[in-house]
Each structure stands twice: as structure tokens, then as C-alpha cells.
Write an enzyme that holds these catalytic residues in place. Structure first.
Site, PDB file in Angstrom:
ATOM      1  N   GLU A 151      -2.462   0.398  13.330  1.00  0.00           N
ATOM      2  CA  GLU A 151      -3.589   0.844  12.455  1.00  0.00           C
ATOM      3  C   GLU A 151      -5.010   0.312  13.352  1.00  0.00           C
ATOM      4  O   GLU A 151      -6.185   1.318  13.279  1.00  0.00           O
ATOM      5  CB  GLU A 151      -3.741   0.084  11.351  1.00  0.00           C
ATOM      6  CG  GLU A 151      -4.993   0.259  10.184  1.00  0.00           C
ATOM      7  CD  GLU A 151      -4.627  -0.434   8.839  1.00  0.00           C
ATOM      8  OE1 GLU A 151      -3.847  -1.655   8.801  1.00  0.00           O
ATOM      9  OE2 GLU A 151      -5.288  -0.220   8.097  1.00  0.00           O
TER      10      GLU A 151
ATOM     11  N   GLU B 251       0.711  -1.079  -0.017  1.00  0.00           N
ATOM     12  CA  GLU B 251       0.145  -0.176   0.030  1.00  0.00           C
ATOM     13  C   GLU B 251       0.869   1.292   0.138  1.00  0.00           C
ATOM     14  O   GLU B 251       1.252   1.650  -1.108  1.00  0.00           O
ATOM     15  CB  GLU B 251      -0.969  -0.021   1.237  1.00  0.00           C
ATOM     16  CG  GLU B 251      -2.014   0.916   0.995  1.00  0.00           C
ATOM     17  CD  GLU B 251      -3.326   0.703   1.723  1.00  0.00           C
ATOM     18  OE1 GLU B 251      -3.463  -0.529   2.081  1.00  0.00           O
ATOM     19  OE2 GLU B 251      -4.274   1.470   1.800  1.00  0.00           O
TER      20      GLU B 251
HETATM   21  C1  BGC Z   1      -5.381   2.570   4.570  1.00  0.00           C
HETATM   22  C2  BGC Z   1      -5.956   3.721   5.175  1.00  0.00           C
HETATM   23  C3  BGC Z   1      -6.882   4.761   4.508  1.00  0.00           C
HETATM   24  C4  BGC Z   1      -8.042   3.827   3.996  1.00  0.00           C
HETATM   25  C5  BGC Z   1      -9.019   4.352   3.333  1.00  0.00           C
HETATM   26  C6  BGC Z   1      -6.494   1.887   4.145  1.00  0.00           C
HETATM   27  O1  BGC Z   1      -6.383   0.731   3.269  1.00  0.00           O
HETATM   28  O2  BGC Z   1      -4.446   2.061   5.082  1.00  0.00           O
HETATM   29  O3  BGC Z   1      -5.014   4.398   6.225  1.00  0.00           O
HETATM   30  O4  BGC Z   1      -7.320   5.695   5.012  1.00  0.00           O
HETATM   31  O5  BGC Z   1      -7.519   2.566   3.506  1.00  0.00           O
HETATM   32  O6  BGC Z   1     -10.304   4.194   4.187  1.00  0.00           O
END
Ligand code: BGC
Length: 883
Positions: free
Chosen positions: A737, A459
Site C-alpha cells: 500500500e 477493511e
Molecule cells: C483503503 C484504500 C482506499 C482509501 C480511500 C483506504 O483505507 O485501503 O485503498 O482507496 O482508504 O482513500
């Protein structure tokens, strides 16, 4: 004593290669006296350090302005160094004398000065598996001593330059990640000391990087193009004054490098034996590619910031040999090894071990995070990768012999954008200090050229929402002005024609969306980064120019929202991430319970209010009036839609109450009820949060602002799930997270969305600085020209102390509860600024300042004695209050 120091041009000390036409100068003043303000200043700009030929002399300007003063009337030209110096006087007519001489040097200001051509490895050069990195080189000789030399370089892909076998500069991952379709940064290097008279050899190794490499999911790659290329221009001035230009053209040659593969997500494969292979250089291809998109480097270079030694080498129950860095970090491992040619070693990087203590890669998803190295053999050889970075605490070592496995052969190399550290925070509780450490390391891991969500899995994208949530906190940790200036320019350039703001910037999800995200691709609380971020940079650094620059983008975002749906005052249509990852979500959903239209309309109101303030700051009164009206209408519509006539908010979640209070969408009875409801909800959950990405950053703020500071402290000190300290009890060294990334029983929340280095929830850092230490500002006087220092001690802490380096100098704030019940508050305010110090719970108590009763101190004005607080107005200086 009255001194001038830290003289800066465009935030930087002696920058080279900038392309700002009217650079801005800032400085700091220091004095041993209280209440010192600047009464006038003078700036001189000259061709030479002797200041004989002045290009500009401001003369003595009566003003207290000491930041962002535009250099006027100097027509800057390319590749030129401008010397400048500043002096200032205070209200007692004391002068600082001239500052040390500083300079800025321009880069290539006109696109047509790029005589270089884009060059690429020829199509018949064999690159193994099509993934091998090419090297482009040029040999040349100089027949006289060198007086000065500069390189201007950039690439499609990443480049790594060497001159005569030495790395040029200390930057990594150049040219950085911008919206390459419209903006590509070039870097400037002073190579005077590296060149020699006689033969010279320039080599450029190219890697895929963000340009061509894999980004976003499902193996997507080549987002900007698939041919790596270099653009390079070297100017050498010889001692006799002749100027020689060496640039990229058909005279360059190409060969395959020892890098067999290098990908940001997957790591690097390096065959050191190829270093010794006989090379057959082939002529490069000159390829057509625009130079119109070139801009000088805007943010701080990514550099090696620190190195850490691993703490242990463990063998897991499964028998894996694993290095423990003791810190979840971002960068790579440099290692030394001695062995036979052809020996293959492998380093795989992970964030955590599983509950049995085995190496765990599932949460890294498809990112391989693996570096392979093939030894050339013989002497000790040292390797570190070039065009990749890893997010990790644990490293599995494969292929090493037992003799090669020594802790001291491995070093953790930490890289991030080289921003100046600005803040520090320390308190009497070691777990809170660890939390603060984790917040800082969240920033370190995720401010690598762009603000990313996470640095490890497949990501690592510039999620706008995450950036918006964390930006204010980040300003307390480092000077992020250049970092966000660059990123906001990318945001603007990636903004859709209709004003929509992509989920990620730079936008690699595509204008048309992709299989994961169909259009429209603007979500509330994510796209609002377009307004919240420039406003924050303006507030913290007084950067009005950035506001001016971003103004159209800010308007476009608000107008985009206005056009959504059938009611122009509500945003109740489209896709939104909602209160992402909140704990009140339905089972198997990532989206919290707070109504998404509610969140969208609340942010619509908030962004409109900031836009209205921006218009005021920029002197656009008509716009200000227009957006003030719009704001009033949105708030009205919000109330009609979501607040009952009796003042109850119809969305009964923590986050809903928080947004209404934080964005001032309710007043009077409704406001009281919102606070009550929030407290009820907290009591129901035994003082635990249920908030996700959207609500969490505001939770403690709202409590402290609404007479519930003790509740904020209670939340802070919770140690069981869900809480900030829960992860600390689980040994976290960065912010997670998920509130339960690792559960009580040691199992994981999930395999797929479980980053252990995600800064969003680190936004509590803002509250630690702004409320616990109380370092805040009066928005009418940005950049802490007038600060508001209102420390809020609470149950559980005996002391807290910290500092913030502002544009004007250092603000310090600390408080200590003494054993006899006395509270000591110490504050330092930089010269040329003032402050309003609000002493908590001081009403009716005898207050001493530096041993004198407060009334007798002539440096203070005691203004009000409202609530429980005494408020004093002070000028610069150090103040020690006791009561
Ligand atoms: C990310 C987040 C991002 C989100 C969107 C995720 O995959 O890691 O931090 O804001 O997607 O909701």
C-alpha cells in the site's frame, strides 16, 4: 487447417444455472495460414445433442463477427439445457466443420418458481454466545434411480451445503457478496451423482459472512440483516420421469454446528468434539423475506485455486513458533493434527515479521485473523475453516506439541474468484519478473468475489478508486469480464438517487455515511469507476451489452458531478481523497500535494470523454454531441482555472502534469511544457516518483507516450525508496500500500495504514504489457479485433516476452536485443483479427521479416515511416522481424 475452438456462452464453457434471456456465443478460430478472416458463420441451437429438433438455425451469416453473437428467437425457459454448435468459413471458403457440441442451462428465470421458503434456526435453538453457526437439514428418501438432479440455493449469510456427507460443488463463500438489499445471487449445482435411491441427507451450515458479520470499522456488523437463513430448492427427476421437489420449508430441522464463531475478519473457532455429540434437532422457523431480489450467479465462483507448502518453521527471538508460507497469500491454512480430545490449537495470521524478526499484527488492526481448533482426539484430524479467509504470509502456531509441528502437516490454501488466466510476462530482469509476480498475487488476493483494497486488516472493502486504477492491468492477467459485470451491477444498485457513487461497493458505509465518512460520499477518481470500469470491459472484451446496461449509471455519475458547485464545468467542491498516499503530502497527511479540485476536474473531463465515446458506440448521437460539448467546456474551464495563458500548469506536481497529459487536457505549447515540467520534477527527485494512488497508474504511460520512454525505464529500475523495486529488494511477494511500508532500517511506515497486499500500485502492470510488450488495441476495433503492437524496448532489458489471451485468441509479443545489435521482434496475431505492428527505432534500417526483406513479403503492408518507427499492417499469423 481452419479450426474452431473455445466456444463459449456468456464467457463460460457449458454454464449451468444462468438467467440471461439472450445468451451470447463467442468462439475462436485458428489456422496455419496468415491473414485469415472469418467470412461467415452458422449457429444452431437444439433441444438435444443430436440436433434433430432445431430451436434456432442462424443459417450461414455473412459476417466476420465471432464474439458475443446473440442467440435470437429462442424463448428460453427455466431449468432447461440448450445445445448449440457453431461453424465458420474463411475468405478462402474453407470451413471449420461443426464445433464440438456445447450447452448452456438456464436457472430459475421467474421469481414465482421459487416455491421454497426462507428458513432459519428457531429462536429457541441455543447457539453458543450467539455466534455459533447453525446447521439446517432435511432427510428424505427416493424410491427409484435418479436421472438428473439440480439444486438452486442461496442464503442470507454464507452457506455450505453437504449431501450425504459430501460437500456440494467446489464453490466457497456462496452466495457471494452483492448489494443484498437489492441483489442476491443463487447458485446452481448438478447433484445427479451425489444423490442415491434410498435415504438422503442434505445439510446446510450457515455463517455470518458479509451479510451479518463484522465489516468496515469499529465493530460494525449486521449491515444487511441479523438473521441467517437458507433458501433451497432441489429438483430430482427419477428414471421413470417423475419429478420430485424438495425445498426449504418447515419440514427442515436445525441444530448447532461445531463452528462456535466464524467471522471474515476474525477467523473461525471450531470444536471438533461437537461433531460426535448426540444431536437434538429442532424444527426450523420459516421467516418472511423477499425472493424478488434473486439473480443467478453472475461472476465466477470463488474456488480453491492452488495450494502451497510452507517454506519454513521458525522460532522468533520472542520465542513464537511461526510458519512461513514464502508467499503473502489469501485463503487459509489447512492442517492435520493428531492428539487428545480437547486439545486447543490456534493459528494467528500476519503479513510480515518486524525488524527483529518477531510476529507482527499491528497493521492488521482490529482483525484477529485467528483460527481456533479444538481436537476431537484419536485419529489424525484435518481442519480448514468455512466462512472466513485470511491474508498472510506468516502463521503463529499456538498450542501444538513439538511432535505436531511438522511442515508437511500444514498447507496454504489459496482462494479467489476463479477467473481464467489470460496473460504472461517475462523479461531478462529477475526483479521485474518478481514485480510481475507480485502484481499477479495482488490480484489473486484481492479479487475474491469483489475487488477489494486489501485482504487482511479490518477493511477488505470494494474501494471504487482502487478498482478503477487496477482494472486495465487486471485484464492482462485474467479474464475479469464476469467479475466486473457483477460488481458493476452492484455499483449501479448502490448508486445514490442523485447519481453519487459510494466510496465502496457493495456500500457498507451506509447511504447516510458513518462516523468515519459523513456524506456526500462520492470522491473524484473513486466514483469515476462508474465510467472507467464499464468502458474498460467494453474495450477489452467488446462487451457492448455491459455498456448498454451501465449507460444510465455512467450518465448519472457525470450529471452528478455537473451539479456539484457553482460552475457546472468545474468540480471544485466537496470531499475528495485526492492523490491518496502521495509522497508530496504534508507531514501527517495521507493526501498528496496535488490540488484536489484539479484532480476532480481532470477526472470529470476524462469520464465525460468516455461517456461521449460510449454514446457513440451505442449509437446515441444526440447524447454523444451533448457530452462532446460538455467535455469541450470542461477542458476550457480546466485551462482557465489551472493553466496560465503562457501554458504553465499552475499545480506543480508530478501527478498534475500526468493527469493533464494522460487525459489530453493540454495541447501545443502547454503540452510541451507539461512534459518538460514532469521531466524537471523527476530530475529534481533524481528520477523518483512522488505520486500516490491517482498519479502512479499513469506515470510510465505518459512518459512512454511523450518521447520519454527511457525515463520510464529509469523509474522502473530504481531500487531505492520510493520505487516499485524497492519493495522487491525488501522481499515483497505482493504489492504494498505504501512505497515505504517497510523502511530501510526495517521499521514500518505506520501501524495503522500499512497493508502489504494492496493492488493499486500494481497498475504498473498495464505499462509492462501495454508498453514494454506493446500489446494494445485500436479502440475503434475493441476486444483486440485490431491490435496495435508497439513494443518499446529500453535500457536495462535484453528481452521481454509475453502473451495475452483475447476474445479472438492469443496475441504474443516478444523482443530480443541480439549481441550484434540486431533487434528481433516476434508477434503472433490471432485469426479473424488484424494488427498494426510498429517497429521501434526501425527507420532507415533494413528490416527482414522471416528472413525476407520486408518489402518482399506479400503478407505485409508497410504504411508509414514516420518518426523513428516503421509501421506494418498485418493479418493473423506469426511474424518475425529482424533489423
Ligand atoms: C483503503 C484504500 C482506499 C482509501 C480511500 C483506504 O483505507 O485501503 O485503498 O482507496 O482508504 O482513500
Amino acid at each position: 487447417m481452419f479450426n474452431i475452438k473455445d466456444v463459449r456462452c456468456e464467457y463460460k464453457k457449458d454454464p449451468i444455472g444462468i438467467d440471461v434471456e439472450k445468451p451470447r456465443i463467442s468462439w475462436k478460430l485458428e489456422s496455419d495460414q496468415r491473414g485469415v478472416v472469418q467470412s461467415s458463420y452458422q449457429i444452431q441451437v437444439a433441444e438435444n445433442q443430436d440436433f434433430v429438433n432445431l430451436l434456432w438455425d442462424s443459417g450461414e451469416v455473412k459476417s466476420d463477427k465471432s464474439i458475443h453473437i446473440e442467440i435470437e428467437d429462442v424463448q428460453v425457459t427455466s431449468r432447461r439445457r440448450y445445445y448449440y454448435r457453431v461453424q465458420a468459413w474463411n475468405q478462402h471458403s474453407e470451413g471449420t466443420g461443426w464445433s464440438d457440441t456445447s450447452f448452456w442451462e438456464t436457472g430459475l428465470l421467474n421469481k414465482d418458481e421459487w416455491s421454497a421458503e426462507w428458513i432459519s434456526s428457531p429462536s429457541d435453538l441455543e447457539l453458543m454466545d450467539g455466534t455459533q453457526s447453525p446447521i439446517l437439514r432435511r432427510c428424505f428418501s427416493l424410491n427409484a434411480a435418479i436421472s438428473s438432479a439440480r439444486i438452486y440455493a442461496t442464503a442470507l449469510g454464507m452457506y455450505n451445503l453437504q449431501l450425504n456427507g459430501q460437500k456440494i460443488g467446489d464453490a466457497y463463500f456462496t452466495p457471494g457478496w452483492t448489494n443484498y438489499n437489492e441483489r442476491l445471487q443463487y447458485q446452481t449445482y448438478d447433484v445427479t451423482a451425489l444423490l442415491r435411491s434410498g435415504n438422503n441427507d442434505i445439510e446446510a451450515m450457515l455463517g455470518n459472512g458479509w451479510y451479518k458479520g463484522e465489516l468496515a470499522w469499529s465493530g460494525a456488523h449486521s449491515h444487511y440483516g441479523n438473521r441467517l437463513a437458507l433458501l433451497f430448492q432441489l429438483y430430482v427427476v427419477l428414471n421413470d420421469g417423475t419429478e420430485i421437489i424438495i425445498h426449504s420449508d418447515e419440514q427442515w430441522e436445525a441444530e448447532a454446528s461445531p463452528i462456535l464463531m466464524s467471522e471474515l475478519y476474525h477467523g473461525e473457532t471450531y470444536d471438533a468434539r461437537l461433531e460426535q455429540k448426540e444431536k437434538t434437532w429442532k424444527q426450523v422457523d420459516v421467516i418472511p423475506y423477499t425472493k424478488d431480489i434473486l439473480v443467478a450467479q453472475e461472476n465466477d465462483h470463488v474456488r480453491i485455486i492452488e495450494e502451497i507448502n510452507p517454506v519454513a518453521l521458525v522460532t522468533t527471538p520472542k520465542g513464537e513458533i511461526v510458519l512461513d508460507m514464502g508467499q503473502n497469500m489469501v485463503g487459509w491454512v489447512r492442517f492435520s493434527v493428531k492428539g487428545e480430545a480437547g486439545q486447543k490449537v490456534k493459528l494467528i495470521h500476519a503479513e510480515v515479521l518486524d525488524k527483529d524478526g518477531n510476529f507482527y499484527m499491528d497493521n492488521i488492526r482490529t482483525a484477529k485473523q485467528t483460527n481456533h481448533y479444538i481436537l476431537k482426539g484419536g485419529e489424525i484430524e484435518t481442519f480448514e475453516p468455512h466462512f472466513t479467509f485470511q491474508g498472510f504470509r506468516y502463521v503463529q502456531l499456538i498450542g501444538f506439541t513439538p511432535e505436531q509441528l511438522h511442515l508437511e502437516h500444514f498447507t496454504g490454501v489459496v482462494l479467489h474468484s476463479d477467473m481464467e488466466p489470460t496473460g504472461s510476462f517475462e523479461c531478462s530482469d529477475s526483479m521485474i519478473n518478481q514485480l510481475q509476480h507480485n502484481i499477479l498475487w495482488g490480484l489473486k488476493g484481492n479479487f475474491l468475489d469483489v475487488p477489494t483494497d486489501c485482504p487482511q486488516r479490518d477493511e477488505r472493502l470494494g474501494w471504487t478508486g482502487d478498482a478503477q486504477m487496477f482494472i486495465r492491468t487486471s485484464t492482462y492477467l485474467m479474464n475479469v469480464a464476469p467479475f466486473f459485470t457483477k460488481w458493476l451491477r452492484d455499483l449501479e444498485s448502490d448508486q445514490a438517487d442523485d447519481g453519487g457513487v459510494p466510496f465502496v461497493v457493495p456500500n457498507v458505509l451506509g447511504k447516510e455515511g458513518n462516523q468515519h465518512f459523513p456524506p456526500p460520499f462520492s470522491s473524484a477518481a473513486w466514483g469515476d469507476a462508474a465510467v472507467i470500469c464499464p468502458w474498460t470491459i467494453y474495450l477489452v472484451y467488446g462487451d457492448k451489452r455491459l455498456l448498454e446496461e451501465q449507460y444510465d449509471s455512467m450518465i448519472a455519475w457525470v450529471e452528478y458531478i455537473r451539479r456539484q458547485g457553482e460552475n457546472e464545468f468545474l468540480w471544485n467542491t466537496g470531499f475528495h481523497f485526492g492523490d491518496w498516499l502521495a509522497l508530496d503530502s504534508k507531514p501527517d497527511s495521507y493526501v498528496g500535494a496535488t490540488d484536489r479540485d484539479y484532480i476532480a476536474t481532470a477526472f470529470y473531463a476524462y469520464s465525460t470523454s468516455l461517456l461521449q465515446k460510449t454514446a457513440m458506440v451505442l449509437g446515441k448521437s444526440q447524447d454523444a454531441e451533448q457530452y462532446s460539448k460538455l467535455h469541450t467546456n470542461i477542458v476550457k474551464a480546466f485551462k482557465e482555472e489551472f493553466v496560465t495563458p503562457a501554458g504553465r500548469i499552475s499545480v506543480p506536481t508530478q501527478t498534475a502534469q500526468l493527469l493533464a497529459l494522460m487525459f489530453e487536457l493540454v495541447e501545443g505549447k502547454a503540452k510541451e511544457r507539461a512534459v518538460e515540467k514532469l521531466m524537471d520534477l523527476l530530475k529534481e527527485s533524481n528520477f523518483h516518483l512522488t505520486t500516490g494512488f491517482v498519479g502512479t497508474p499513469y506515470l510510465n504511460h505518459v512518459l512512454s507516450e511523450n518521447g520519454q520512454n527511457e525515463a520510464a525505464y529509469k523509474l522502473l529500475f530504481q531500487k531505492d525508496y520510493p520505487s516499485w523495486l524497492y519493495q522487491v529488494t525488501k522481499g515483497a511477494t505482493t504489492i504494498w500500500e505504501h512505497w515505504d511500508g517497510i523502511k530501510e532500517d526495517g521499521s514500518f511506515w505506520s501501524a495503522d495504514m500499512n497493508s502489504f497486499n494492496h493492488y493499486a500500485y500494481g497498475a504498473i502492470g498495464d505499462w509492462l504489457y501495454r508498453k514494454v510488450l506493446g500489446i494494445d488495441m485500436d479502440e475503434q476495433y475493441p476486444a483486440y479485433k485490431k491490435s496495435i503492437i508497439k513494443p518499446l524496448p529500453g535500457e536495462g532489458l535484453f528481452f521481454a516476452k509475453g502473451r495475452l489471451e483475447t476474445m479472438y485468441g492469443t496475441i504474443e509479443s516478444s523482443w530480443t536485443k541480439l549481441s550484434d545489435g540486431t533487434l528481433e521482434v516476434e508477434v503472433t496475431i490471432p485469426s479473424n483479427t488484424t494488427a498494426e505492428i510498429i517497429l521501434p527505432n526501425s527507420s532507415g534500417r533494413k528490416i527482414f521479416e522471416s528472413e525476407l526483406p520486408i518489402e518482399q513479403s506479400n503478407a505485409l503492408t508497410v504504411v508509414t515511416d514516420s518518426n523513428n518507427d516503421v509501421k506494418v499492417l498485418v493479418g493473423s499469423g506469426n511474424y518475425l522481424f529482424k533489423y
